[in-house]
Motif scaffolding. Structure first.
Motif, PDB file in Angstrom:
ATOM      1  N   LEU B  46      16.983  17.574 -15.451  1.00  0.00           N
ATOM      2  CA  LEU B  46      17.081  19.027 -15.390  1.00  0.00           C
ATOM      3  C   LEU B  46      18.112  19.478 -14.360  1.00  0.00           C
ATOM      4  N   ALA B  47      18.959  18.560 -13.877  1.00  0.00           N
ATOM      5  CA  ALA B  47      20.060  18.878 -12.951  1.00  0.00           C
ATOM      6  C   ALA B  47      19.537  19.437 -11.633  1.00  0.00           C
ATOM      7  N   ALA B  48      18.433  18.876 -11.125  1.00  0.00           N
ATOM      8  CA  ALA B  48      17.907  19.281  -9.823  1.00  0.00           C
ATOM      9  C   ALA B  48      17.772  18.043  -8.939  1.00  0.00           C
ATOM     10  N   PRO B  49      18.886  17.435  -8.517  1.00  0.00           N
ATOM     11  CA  PRO B  49      18.779  16.171  -7.764  1.00  0.00           C
ATOM     12  C   PRO B  49      18.099  16.330  -6.407  1.00  0.00           C
ATOM     13  N   ASP B  50      18.202  17.525  -5.787  1.00  0.00           N
ATOM     14  CA  ASP B  50      17.515  17.732  -4.507  1.00  0.00           C
ATOM     15  C   ASP B  50      16.010  17.558  -4.670  1.00  0.00           C
ATOM     16  N   VAL B  51      15.485  18.223  -5.713  1.00  0.00           N
ATOM     17  CA  VAL B  51      14.041  18.148  -5.956  1.00  0.00           C
ATOM     18  C   VAL B  51      13.646  16.726  -6.341  1.00  0.00           C
ATOM     19  N   ALA B  52      14.531  16.053  -7.117  1.00  0.00           N
ATOM     20  CA  ALA B  52      14.226  14.685  -7.530  1.00  0.00           C
ATOM     21  C   ALA B  52      14.114  13.761  -6.322  1.00  0.00           C
ATOM     22  N   LEU B  53      15.011  13.946  -5.348  1.00  0.00           N
ATOM     23  CA  LEU B  53      14.955  13.116  -4.137  1.00  0.00           C
ATOM     24  C   LEU B  53      13.626  13.308  -3.417  1.00  0.00           C
ATOM     25  N   VAL B  54      13.211  14.568  -3.266  1.00  0.00           N
ATOM     26  CA  VAL B  54      11.951  14.820  -2.563  1.00  0.00           C
ATOM     27  C   VAL B  54      10.785  14.251  -3.349  1.00  0.00           C
ATOM     28  N   GLU B  55      10.819  14.438  -4.664  1.00  0.00           N
ATOM     29  CA  GLU B  55       9.714  13.962  -5.489  1.00  0.00           C
ATOM     30  C   GLU B  55       9.582  12.447  -5.387  1.00  0.00           C
ATOM     31  N   ALA B  56      10.726  11.738  -5.436  1.00  0.00           N
ATOM     32  CA  ALA B  56      10.671  10.280  -5.373  1.00  0.00           C
ATOM     33  C   ALA B  56      10.216   9.820  -3.986  1.00  0.00           C
ATOM     34  N   ALA B  57      10.744  10.447  -2.931  1.00  0.00           N
ATOM     35  CA  ALA B  57      10.430   9.960  -1.587  1.00  0.00           C
ATOM     36  C   ALA B  57       9.020  10.362  -1.171  1.00  0.00           C
ATOM     37  N   VAL B  58       8.635  11.616  -1.413  1.00  0.00           N
ATOM     38  CA  VAL B  58       7.306  12.073  -0.985  1.00  0.00           C
ATOM     39  C   VAL B  58       6.245  11.650  -1.982  1.00  0.00           C
ATOM     40  N   GLY B  59       6.454  12.017  -3.256  1.00  0.00           N
ATOM     41  CA  GLY B  59       5.405  11.778  -4.244  1.00  0.00           C
ATOM     42  C   GLY B  59       5.144  10.304  -4.455  1.00  0.00           C
ATOM     43  N   ALA B  60       6.223   9.553  -4.744  1.00  0.00           N
ATOM     44  CA  ALA B  60       6.023   8.146  -5.062  1.00  0.00           C
ATOM     45  C   ALA B  60       5.891   7.300  -3.807  1.00  0.00           C
ATOM     46  N   GLY B  61       6.587   7.666  -2.739  1.00  0.00           N
ATOM     47  CA  GLY B  61       6.581   6.802  -1.570  1.00  0.00           C
ATOM     48  C   GLY B  61       5.502   7.156  -0.572  1.00  0.00           C
ATOM     49  N   VAL B  62       5.732   8.224   0.185  1.00  0.00           N
ATOM     50  CA  VAL B  62       4.868   8.515   1.324  1.00  0.00           C
ATOM     51  C   VAL B  62       3.470   8.916   0.875  1.00  0.00           C
ATOM     52  N   MET B  63       3.403   9.742  -0.184  1.00  0.00           N
ATOM     53  CA  MET B  63       2.091  10.252  -0.623  1.00  0.00           C
ATOM     54  C   MET B  63       1.192   9.110  -1.098  1.00  0.00           C
ATOM     55  N   SER B  64       1.771   8.149  -1.831  1.00  0.00           N
ATOM     56  CA  SER B  64       0.955   7.014  -2.286  1.00  0.00           C
ATOM     57  C   SER B  64       0.410   6.244  -1.099  1.00  0.00           C
ATOM     58  N   VAL B  65       1.245   6.054  -0.078  1.00  0.00           N
ATOM     59  CA  VAL B  65       0.777   5.317   1.105  1.00  0.00           C
ATOM     60  C   VAL B  65      -0.345   6.096   1.794  1.00  0.00           C
ATOM     61  N   LEU B  66      -0.175   7.420   1.935  1.00  0.00           N
ATOM     62  CA  LEU B  66      -1.219   8.209   2.600  1.00  0.00           C
ATOM     63  C   LEU B  66      -2.514   8.164   1.791  1.00  0.00           C
ATOM     64  N   LEU B  67      -2.400   8.236   0.446  1.00  0.00           N
ATOM     65  CA  LEU B  67      -3.606   8.169  -0.380  1.00  0.00           C
ATOM     66  C   LEU B  67      -4.271   6.805  -0.253  1.00  0.00           C
ATOM     67  N   LEU B  68      -3.452   5.740  -0.238  1.00  0.00           N
ATOM     68  CA  LEU B  68      -4.018   4.392  -0.081  1.00  0.00           C
ATOM     69  C   LEU B  68      -4.735   4.271   1.256  1.00  0.00           C
ATOM     70  N   VAL B  69      -4.097   4.814   2.309  1.00  0.00           N
ATOM     71  CA  VAL B  69      -4.719   4.776   3.633  1.00  0.00           C
ATOM     72  C   VAL B  69      -6.068   5.498   3.587  1.00  0.00           C
ATOM     73  N   ALA B  70      -6.092   6.674   2.942  1.00  0.00           N
ATOM     74  CA  ALA B  70      -7.337   7.433   2.862  1.00  0.00           C
ATOM     75  C   ALA B  70      -8.397   6.658   2.090  1.00  0.00           C
ATOM     76  N   VAL B  71      -7.990   6.006   0.992  1.00  0.00           N
ATOM     77  CA  VAL B  71      -8.951   5.243   0.186  1.00  0.00           C
ATOM     78  C   VAL B  71      -9.544   4.109   1.004  1.00  0.00           C
ATOM     79  N   ILE B  72      -8.694   3.392   1.732  1.00  0.00           N
ATOM     80  CA  ILE B  72      -9.184   2.236   2.485  1.00  0.00           C
ATOM     81  C   ILE B  72     -10.049   2.688   3.661  1.00  0.00           C
ATOM     82  N   GLU B  73      -9.616   3.749   4.340  1.00  0.00           N
ATOM     83  CA  GLU B  73     -10.354   4.174   5.526  1.00  0.00           C
ATOM     84  C   GLU B  73     -11.693   4.811   5.185  1.00  0.00           C
ATOM     85  N   THR B  74     -11.857   5.330   3.949  1.00  0.00           N
ATOM     86  CA  THR B  74     -13.135   5.932   3.577  1.00  0.00           C
ATOM     87  C   THR B  74     -13.999   4.989   2.749  1.00  0.00           C
ATOM     88  N   ASP B  75     -13.599   3.730   2.637  1.00  0.00           N
ATOM     89  CA  ASP B  75     -14.407   2.716   1.947  1.00  0.00           C
ATOM     90  C   ASP B  75     -14.744   3.106   0.516  1.00  0.00           C
TER      91      ASP B  75
END
Lengths: 153, 188
Positions: B46-75
């Motif tokens: 859709l010609a929005a590379p700025d948004v794509a960068l954020v989506e890939a870095a936050v959504g796929a990268g950092v957010m997955s790690v934070l969710l994994l951390v939350a899953v592990i820490e809450t058993d």
């Protein structure tokens, strides 16, 4: 490393896998360089400080995943995060007040006598530092779980 | 090209349904990363590379790690293994409410001008009465005053600096309050 087989006891999730470690060791310089590149050249290319800061933060998260968040927490002094945040936000604020003292409005970067692109690049680096600090700090301290009254690990 | 886009949208929708229905939280987290990567490619198309960068870095990268951390820490890791079915039952009243909500959104989307249309109000330099549209104002000001080409960065730093400044302070305050709630506010 306290227990080499499984993550537990506030060490956070990490895998003792040579594949992950080698990948992290190989990729991290490139990810960091890409983050700096995005921050510096966001003025003329897709990207910008928010993207660059997040990519830099993701590089630190990658290192934490591969080598453990626990060692990372002991390695990075907590005060470093506050210092980096103050540095970034202070640079941004100083640039903004400088516009005021040069006769413009607060945060008016068009009144500087140099090319405005360089001022914007400086502000971008400051923003990227703040964003990177937020992402890294959240990841490595969330993985520590609920604390024990503020005692340092 | 249209098949690539349709396939990506189908992939993103299937991933979203899987995330909502899965009982396996780690599987759902990994599916969430795949969902974000698919969405990032959609943004690129859709010609929005700025948004794509954020989506890939936050959504796929950092957010997955934070969710994994939350899953592990809450058993939550072991939940769902003893269940017979791998998916939650569908909450039909919720589906009905969301379907009703989706009607105005879909109708609005269909009534938008075509993508990239030169007649769209958003890319006209002036309103019919002669006033400058935001597009005309910012693009012209970006190119003339700022002298560089990325209009998003120009708006963020040059024209709306106070918003960006406040954004950073609010983001850091949010991160700091999360750490305070978790009793991790270490000030040496």
């Amino acid at each position: 490393m306290s227990d080499p087989t499984r993550p537990s006891g506030g060490e956070g999730p990490f895998v003792q896998s040579p594949v992950t470690r080698t990948a992290a060791r190989t990729l991290t310089p490139f990810v960091l360089a890409y983050g700096v590149y995005l921050s510096l050249f966001g003025t003329s290319l897709p990207g910008g400080a928010f993207q660059g800061g997040i990519v830099v933060g993701a590089a630190f998260v990658l290192v934490g995943l591969a080598f453990g968040f626990g060692p990372m927490r002991r390695w990075i002094h907590p005060g470093a995060f506050a210092a980096c945040f103050l540095l970034g936000i202070g640079t941004f604020g100083a640039v903004g007040m400088g516009g005021f003292f040069l006769g413009g409005a607060v945060l008016d970067v068009l009144v500087y006598p140099v090319d405005v692109e360089w001022i914007v690049k400086l502000v971008e680096v400051a923003i990227a530092v703040v964003i990177g600090v937020i992402v890294t700090g959240l990841a490595i301290w969330l993985s520590a779980g609920v604390g024990d009254g503020g005692e340092r690990e | 090209m249209i098949w690539l886009e349709l396939g990506l949208v189908a992939f993103v929708l299937a991933a979203a349904v899987l995330i909502a229905l899965s009982r396996d939280v780690v599987g759902a987290t990994v599916t969430f990363a795949a969902f974000s990567l698919g969405l990032a490619v959609v943004w690129v198309l859709l010609a929005a590379p700025d948004v794509a960068l954020v989506e890939a870095a936050v959504g796929a990268g950092v957010m997955s790690v934070l969710l994994l951390v939350a899953v592990i820490e809450t058993d939550c890791l072991s939940s769902g293994d003893d269940e017979e079915q791998r998916f939650r039952p569908i909450n039909w009243p919720l589906v009905a409410v969301l379907s009703v909500l989706a009607v105005p959104f879909g109708w609005t989307t269909l009534s938008l001008p075509a993508f990239g249309s030169p007649d769209a109000p958003a890319v006209q330099a002036t309103y019919p009465d002669g006033g400058l549209t935001p597009y005309g104002y910012y693009i012209e000001a970006t190119l003339v005053d700022a002298g560089f080409s990325n209009a998003v960065v120009a708006v963020l730093v040059v024209f709306r600096g106070l918003d960006t400044f406040g954004e950073l302070v609010v983001a850091f305050a949010a991160a700091a309050s999360v750490l305070v709630v978790l009793d991790r506010a270490v000030i040496p």
